[in-house]
Write an enzyme that holds these catalytic residues in place. Structure first.
Site, PDB file in Angstrom:
ATOM      1  N   CYS A   9       0.863  -1.143  -0.164  1.00  0.00           N
ATOM      2  CA  CYS A   9       0.047  -0.054   0.039  1.00  0.00           C
ATOM      3  C   CYS A   9       0.898   1.267  -0.038  1.00  0.00           C
ATOM      4  O   CYS A   9       0.755   2.032  -1.006  1.00  0.00           O
ATOM      5  CB  CYS A   9      -0.894  -0.096   0.983  1.00  0.00           C
ATOM      6  SG  CYS A   9      -2.139  -1.478   1.337  1.00  0.00           S
ATOM      7  N   LYS A  60      -8.466   6.561   1.395  1.00  0.00           N
ATOM      8  CA  LYS A  60      -7.488   6.086   1.942  1.00  0.00           C
ATOM      9  C   LYS A  60      -6.115   6.867   1.973  1.00  0.00           C
ATOM     10  O   LYS A  60      -5.575   7.042   0.768  1.00  0.00           O
ATOM     11  CB  LYS A  60      -7.329   4.736   1.781  1.00  0.00           C
ATOM     12  CG  LYS A  60      -6.089   4.009   2.444  1.00  0.00           C
ATOM     13  CD  LYS A  60      -5.953   2.473   2.397  1.00  0.00           C
ATOM     14  CE  LYS A  60      -4.743   1.901   2.538  1.00  0.00           C
ATOM     15  NZ  LYS A  60      -4.580   0.624   2.467  1.00  0.00           N
ATOM     16  N   HIS A 119      -2.916   6.823   4.055  1.00  0.00           N
ATOM     17  CA  HIS A 119      -1.829   5.774   4.257  1.00  0.00           C
ATOM     18  C   HIS A 119      -0.321   6.224   4.044  1.00  0.00           C
ATOM     19  O   HIS A 119       0.304   5.499   3.639  1.00  0.00           O
ATOM     20  CB  HIS A 119      -2.152   4.457   3.765  1.00  0.00           C
ATOM     21  CG  HIS A 119      -1.463   3.312   4.330  1.00  0.00           C
ATOM     22  ND1 HIS A 119      -1.531   1.932   3.920  1.00  0.00           N
ATOM     23  CD2 HIS A 119      -0.510   3.301   5.503  1.00  0.00           C
ATOM     24  CE1 HIS A 119      -0.938   1.254   4.783  1.00  0.00           C
ATOM     25  NE2 HIS A 119      -0.361   2.016   5.737  1.00  0.00           N
ATOM     26  N   ASP A 134      -3.433  -0.679  -6.381  1.00  0.00           N
ATOM     27  CA  ASP A 134      -2.275  -0.283  -5.620  1.00  0.00           C
ATOM     28  C   ASP A 134      -1.163  -1.646  -5.731  1.00  0.00           C
ATOM     29  O   ASP A 134      -0.115  -0.999  -5.186  1.00  0.00           O
ATOM     30  CB  ASP A 134      -2.715   0.322  -4.424  1.00  0.00           C
ATOM     31  CG  ASP A 134      -3.097  -0.501  -3.428  1.00  0.00           C
ATOM     32  OD1 ASP A 134      -3.495  -1.819  -3.883  1.00  0.00           O
ATOM     33  OD2 ASP A 134      -2.751  -0.382  -2.350  1.00  0.00           O
TER      34      ASP A 134
END
Length: 699
Positions: free
Chosen positions: A63, A117, A119, A330
């Protein structure tokens, strides 16, 4: 207003990032491989047919690294993020000394928004998305949470006071939604997802472990994909209402007048926990018996529905022809959580093709005029199909050159604004991404425009100089020999600009696993150290299930082996054939320290050529050594220890946010992490005139 002038006529850009999406997991991809489509993705299929598919597209294997490469256009070795993910408990983030793709669009006068998201680190204000070039944010900051309740799965507190807290906010503060639990919860048990295999990767980092509460029975309107899609549609609608009012001379209350849109939609789907509203799972009730794969397939269908709603919103805003839409995964799908990367080896977290070779497409009807679908531009891929299988022609066009996730920043800035991103300021100097816009247009059959690009030969020559010598250890002749023709041949009027990708060099001082692609060859080092799954997976095609013989695949340890239900992940130590695993008695030994594959001829990574091609190995080791000499210290390797003082307290405001004490990272390897943000440095260099003034001067 210089920004208003620059923004006149610029194109909107929407980038959709799908989390943990297997490279096999779209109906158009199944058909491309000569199979009937089991996954119902009609809108993605249409985008693939009407758009440009990237057939040699690579991201990073997990990720945070992909997100950092996308936003900064820099390899992991140049950001200090060489290993794993950014943990929510660590003083680590994408270094704020670097400009991001959103910074670049902001400098050009765009209205910039992020949904989904993040992250990329949270420990200090400078790490947060609204300080990294986004005008607005709606989503979650850390790496993993429950799709309905928005509860982060890392506990905070100590002893019996340890609790779980939500992660759901905008740039203005926490979102107090009815979807959230009323109070923090005690950490729940962590069962495996239903239907999953009995074994999971033991080396998974804490945020990625299969630690999940039972699936929420809440309102489907609380499902993250639906919520994020609704927010993205609202942004598109409000933005274009504002632009239309500005054009008509009326005051706008919804969007800055005249400014184009950059929207980064980073979906939580299809990341575990494996959760989806029941009606999407029911789509596959008759075709997929394995529950994990069935729920995962339903999650893929929610992504398809998301894309349908986004493109409908663009149509309603009369903005389809003035918008570039990119769809990307991703990393690869993950063994045990439903995702498949057939026919590639490995899965998420690995440097095998299955961990990094991604689904990617560009839909830009106003810029990429594709040939008619009546036969023109159709391609088949017999090299990826079992002997004797049928191949189906796929409408649309494919870009077959190497393309890396770092390429999006320079490519999209060129496509949308006809600007070299490096001209926007020193925060974009030294990027690893390559501007591929002219080559993409050529692949789509578009007439060349004046959006300049470096010639492919110039790129190769510059790379040779940067990496020391004309050919590394192999000599000039060896260099040209091993580049091959497959990824360098001309496509229409433009040669492919990129002939190599540094997939990564892991570990302190480059001592971990490493992978490098140059031309048709891929070099891998130290793959045994990862201890991760290095076999192959396919979908079980048999109505009564597929048997994995004892020792032939992960989890097949008993005398009867393991039964995989229809549609489930059939994972073997050798490539599956005819719905079963080759009957081997035990897991093969770890791979040797050095491997070489011809990816064009052997995309499954089965035949190691290192013993027979020592000259190629030597040349590629020279290239890898050149990259390693440019590495910055690996902050994430040694500077990611949990901040115990921070984790002993509830998060600020009861929602995950920046640390209570956002000081520097004390690890010596994290000097880059502690540098001031580029905006602050730019102000100082400009004599305190302000970041906006500096941007205006650059433009």
């Amino acid at each position: 207003d210089p920004l208003r002038a620059v923004s006149a006529g610029l194109l909107n850009v929407i980038f959709v990032l799908v989390d943990d999406w297997g490279s096999y997991d779209a109906g158009w991809r199944e058909e491309e491989l000569g199979r009937p489509s089991a996954l119902q993705t009609p809108h993605l299929n249409q985008l693939a047919a009407d758009g440009l598919r990237l057939q040699n597209y690579y991201v990073q294997p997990i990720c945070s690294p992909t997100r950092s490469a996308l936003l900064s256009a820099r390899y992991q070795i140049h950001t200090g993020l060489q290993d794993g993910i950014i943990q929510a408990h660590a003083r680590v983030c994408l270094p704020s000394a670097f400009g991001t793709i959103s910074d670049a669009f902001q400098a050009l006068g765009y209205s910039t928004h992020m949904v989904g998201k993040w992250h990329l680190g949270i420990y200090k204000d400078e790490c947060l998305p609204w300080h990294r070039g986004f005008d607005s944010f709606y989503g979650f900051l850390t790496g993993s949470e429950h799709h309905y309740t928005k509860v982060q799965r890392i506990a905070r507190g100590s002893g019996n006071r340890s609790q779980l807290f939500p992660d759901f906010r905008t740039h203005n503060g926490p979102l107090l939604s009815a979807c959230l639990p009323p109070t923090p919860s005690q950490p729940p048990p962590c069962p495996l997802p239903p239907g999953g295999p009995p074994s999971v990767p033991p080396a998974a980092p804490p945020e990625e472990r299969p630690c999940t509460m039972p699936a929420s029975e809440g309102d489907p309107q609380c499902y993250s994909t639906h919520m994020f899609t609704a927010e993205a549609v609202r942004i598109i609608s409000d933005h274009h209402v504002g632009r239309r009012r500005a054009t008509a001379g009326a005051p706008s209350t919804t969007a800055p007048p005249g400014r184009p849109l950059f929207l980064y939609l980073a979906l939580q789907a299809v990341h575990e926990p494996i959760e989806v509203p029941a009606r999407y799972e029911q789509i596959y009730s008759a075709s997929i018996a394995d529950r994990t794969r069935r729920v995962y397939a339903g999650m893929v269908s929610t992504v398809d529905e998301c894309l349908a709603n986004l493109t409908a919103a663009l149509g309603a805003a009369s903005a389809a022809d003035s918008t570039i839409t990119v769809v990307s995964s991703d990393n690869g799908g993950w063994n045990g959580y439903g995702g498949l990367n057939y026919p590639y080896r490995g899965h998420k977290t690995t440097l095998w093709e299955g961990g990094m070779r991604a689904l990617g497409l560009i839909y830009a009807p106003g810029l990429l005029p594709l040939p008619a679908h009546a036969g023109a531009g159709r391609r088949t891929w017999p090299d990826l199909n079992p002997p004797g299988s049928a191949t189906a022609p796929i409408a649309g066009m494919a870009f077959t050159g190497l393309f890396h996730v770092t390429d999006w920043m320079p490519t999209l800035i060129r496509a949308a604004a006809n600007v070299d991103v490096r001209s926007l300021g020193s925060q974009f100097h030294g990027i690893d991404g390559v501007d591929q816009w002219a080559a993409l247009r050529a692949a789509a059959g578009a007439a060349d425009d004046d959006r300049s690009r470096p010639a492919a030969g110039g790129v190769r020559a510059a790379a040779r100089r940067r990496l020391g010598g004309s050919a590394g250890r192999g000599g000039a002749d060896a260099w040209d020999d091993f580049l091959g023709t497959g990824t360098l041949r001309s496509h229409a009027s433009a040669a492919f600009p990129r002939d190599r990708i540094l997939h990564n060099i892991e570990g302190v001082a480059g001592t971990g696993a490493a992978a490098l692609r140059v031309g048709r060859f891929k070099l891998l080092l130290n793959m045994a150290r990862s201890g991760d799954f290095d076999g192959w997976c396919d979908a079980c095609p048999k109505p009564n299930g597929c048997v994995v013989p004892p020792g032939a695949g992960p989890g097949a340890t008993g005398p009867a082996g393991r039964l995989v239900e229809l549609g489930g992940q059939l994972c073997c130590w050798d490539p599956p054939l005819a719905g079963g695993c080759p009957n081997i008695s035990s897991q093969p030994p770890p791979p040797p320290p050095l491997l070489l594959f011809n990816i064009e001829a052997d995309p499954r990574e089965q035949v190691d050529l290192a013993p027979s091609l020592p000259g190629v190995v030597a040349a590629m080791l020279g290239v890898l050594d050149g990259y390693n000499r440019t590495s910055v210290p690996c902050c994430i390797c040694t500077g990611s220890a949990p901040d115990t003082a921070e984790m002993a307290r509830p998060p600020m405001g009861g929602f995950w946010f920046r640390f209570w004490a956002p000081g520097p990272n004390p690890d010596p390897a994290c000097a880059l992490m502690n540098q001031p943000p580029w905006r602050r440095s730019a102000v100082l260099e400009a004599g305190g005139g302000g970041a906006e003034l500096l941007v205006d001067e650059q433009l």
